[in-house]
Write a protein that holds these residues in place. Sequence first.
Motif, PDB file in Angstrom:
ATOM      1  N   ARG A 272       0.790  -1.233   0.032  1.00  0.00           N
ATOM      2  CA  ARG A 272       0.126   0.012  -0.031  1.00  0.00           C
ATOM      3  C   ARG A 272       0.931   1.210   0.131  1.00  0.00           C
ATOM      4  N   ALA A 273       2.130   1.261   0.262  1.00  0.00           N
ATOM      5  CA  ALA A 273       2.937   2.333   0.309  1.00  0.00           C
ATOM      6  C   ALA A 273       3.110   2.946  -0.796  1.00  0.00           C
ATOM      7  N   ASP A 274       3.740   4.187  -0.942  1.00  0.00           N
ATOM      8  CA  ASP A 274       4.045   4.886  -2.139  1.00  0.00           C
ATOM      9  C   ASP A 274       2.878   4.968  -3.210  1.00  0.00           C
ATOM     10  N   ASP A 275       1.794   5.059  -2.830  1.00  0.00           N
ATOM     11  CA  ASP A 275       0.566   5.192  -3.550  1.00  0.00           C
ATOM     12  C   ASP A 275       0.505   3.623  -4.498  1.00  0.00           C
ATOM     13  N   GLY A 276       0.829   2.540  -3.976  1.00  0.00           N
ATOM     14  CA  GLY A 276       0.752   1.354  -4.228  1.00  0.00           C
ATOM     15  C   GLY A 276       1.695   0.957  -5.585  1.00  0.00           C
ATOM     16  N   ALA A 277       2.889   1.636  -5.389  1.00  0.00           N
ATOM     17  CA  ALA A 277       3.875   1.366  -6.427  1.00  0.00           C
ATOM     18  C   ALA A 277       4.363  -0.055  -6.368  1.00  0.00           C
ATOM     19  N   LEU A 278       4.612  -0.804  -5.261  1.00  0.00           N
ATOM     20  CA  LEU A 278       5.202  -2.135  -5.261  1.00  0.00           C
ATOM     21  C   LEU A 278       3.761  -2.963  -5.971  1.00  0.00           C
ATOM     22  N   HIS A 279       2.640  -2.729  -5.514  1.00  0.00           N
ATOM     23  CA  HIS A 279       1.481  -3.482  -5.917  1.00  0.00           C
ATOM     24  C   HIS A 279       1.431  -3.308  -7.539  1.00  0.00           C
ATOM     25  N   ARG A 280       1.634  -2.378  -8.137  1.00  0.00           N
ATOM     26  CA  ARG A 280       1.244  -2.005  -9.224  1.00  0.00           C
ATOM     27  C   ARG A 280       2.441  -2.803 -10.222  1.00  0.00           C
ATOM     28  N   ARG A 281       3.754  -2.726  -9.487  1.00  0.00           N
ATOM     29  CA  ARG A 281       4.886  -3.680 -10.256  1.00  0.00           C
ATOM     30  C   ARG A 281       4.568  -4.821 -10.139  1.00  0.00           C
ATOM     31  N   LEU A 282       4.131  -5.649  -9.168  1.00  0.00           N
ATOM     32  CA  LEU A 282       3.765  -6.950  -9.092  1.00  0.00           C
ATOM     33  C   LEU A 282       2.585  -7.181 -10.122  1.00  0.00           C
ATOM     34  N   GLU A 283       1.720  -6.430 -10.342  1.00  0.00           N
ATOM     35  CA  GLU A 283       0.768  -6.862 -11.142  1.00  0.00           C
ATOM     36  C   GLU A 283       1.298  -6.674 -12.753  1.00  0.00           C
ATOM     37  N   SER A 284       2.275  -5.896 -12.952  1.00  0.00           N
ATOM     38  CA  SER A 284       3.038  -5.865 -14.120  1.00  0.00           C
ATOM     39  C   SER A 284       3.884  -7.140 -14.539  1.00  0.00           C
ATOM     40  N   ILE A 285       4.453  -7.531 -13.232  1.00  0.00           N
ATOM     41  CA  ILE A 285       5.205  -8.853 -13.363  1.00  0.00           C
ATOM     42  C   ILE A 285       4.208 -10.070 -13.541  1.00  0.00           C
ATOM     43  N   ARG A 286       2.987  -9.826 -13.053  1.00  0.00           N
ATOM     44  CA  ARG A 286       2.155 -11.035 -13.270  1.00  0.00           C
ATOM     45  C   ARG A 286       1.689 -10.965 -14.717  1.00  0.00           C
ATOM     46  N   LYS A 287       1.362  -9.729 -15.352  1.00  0.00           N
ATOM     47  CA  LYS A 287       0.950  -9.741 -16.707  1.00  0.00           C
ATOM     48  C   LYS A 287       2.228 -10.290 -17.653  1.00  0.00           C
ATOM     49  N   GLU A 288       3.299  -9.788 -17.383  1.00  0.00           N
ATOM     50  CA  GLU A 288       4.524 -10.343 -18.255  1.00  0.00           C
ATOM     51  C   GLU A 288       4.727 -11.832 -18.056  1.00  0.00           C
ATOM     52  N   ALA A 289       4.475 -12.203 -16.947  1.00  0.00           N
ATOM     53  CA  ALA A 289       4.433 -13.819 -16.879  1.00  0.00           C
ATOM     54  C   ALA A 289       3.489 -14.385 -17.515  1.00  0.00           C
ATOM     55  N   GLY A 290       2.502 -13.768 -17.883  1.00  0.00           N
ATOM     56  CA  GLY A 290       1.097 -14.582 -18.491  1.00  0.00           C
ATOM     57  C   GLY A 290       0.158 -15.138 -17.496  1.00  0.00           C
ATOM     58  N   LEU A 291       0.179 -14.660 -16.272  1.00  0.00           N
ATOM     59  CA  LEU A 291      -0.694 -15.223 -15.388  1.00  0.00           C
ATOM     60  C   LEU A 291      -1.947 -14.546 -15.413  1.00  0.00           C
ATOM     61  N   PRO A 292      -2.989 -15.204 -14.832  1.00  0.00           N
ATOM     62  CA  PRO A 292      -4.350 -14.776 -14.685  1.00  0.00           C
ATOM     63  C   PRO A 292      -4.549 -13.743 -13.791  1.00  0.00           C
ATOM     64  N   GLU A 293      -5.236 -12.872 -13.647  1.00  0.00           N
ATOM     65  CA  GLU A 293      -5.737 -11.683 -12.778  1.00  0.00           C
ATOM     66  C   GLU A 293      -6.201 -12.311 -11.654  1.00  0.00           C
ATOM     67  N   GLU A 294      -6.593 -13.598 -11.530  1.00  0.00           N
ATOM     68  CA  GLU A 294      -7.038 -14.117 -10.300  1.00  0.00           C
ATOM     69  C   GLU A 294      -5.631 -14.355  -9.121  1.00  0.00           C
ATOM     70  N   ILE A 295      -4.673 -14.305  -9.815  1.00  0.00           N
ATOM     71  CA  ILE A 295      -3.284 -14.392  -9.019  1.00  0.00           C
ATOM     72  C   ILE A 295      -2.973 -13.148  -8.344  1.00  0.00           C
ATOM     73  N   SER A 296      -2.953 -13.213  -7.065  1.00  0.00           N
ATOM     74  CA  SER A 296      -3.057 -11.642  -6.315  1.00  0.00           C
ATOM     75  C   SER A 296      -1.659 -11.200  -6.535  1.00  0.00           C
ATOM     76  N   ALA A 297      -1.446  -9.797  -6.268  1.00  0.00           N
ATOM     77  CA  ALA A 297      -0.077  -9.384  -6.042  1.00  0.00           C
ATOM     78  C   ALA A 297       0.757  -9.812  -4.871  1.00  0.00           C
ATOM     79  N   LEU A 298      -0.202 -10.170  -3.818  1.00  0.00           N
ATOM     80  CA  LEU A 298       0.698 -10.653  -2.796  1.00  0.00           C
ATOM     81  C   LEU A 298       1.073 -12.281  -2.887  1.00  0.00           C
ATOM     82  N   ARG A 299       0.484 -13.112  -3.760  1.00  0.00           N
ATOM     83  CA  ARG A 299       0.882 -14.188  -4.459  1.00  0.00           C
ATOM     84  C   ARG A 299       2.271 -14.140  -5.223  1.00  0.00           C
TER      85      ARG A 299
END
Length: 85
Positions: free
Chosen positions: A35-62
Amino acid sequence: MPAHVPGCTRSSDSVVSQVLGTARAHLNPVREVLRADDGALHRRLESIRKEAGLPEEISALRVFDVIAWMDGKNRGLGEHSDQER
């Protein structure tokens, strides 16, 4: 806690705890960082998830959990506890 995804098990174990330098109760500090830095890490993890071709059901935490586990295993963490199983 992220929703259960079929075929995926949580990797929060001694390896992740060693990587993060925490006891097993590391999820609250991780959530705070997501949640820090206006969710910067969360957004980066979502980007990694997308680059890896994983479905959106896989959470940033996962995604974070798996990256931390992979980093720890690459550094040889958890070797002792794995041998005891």
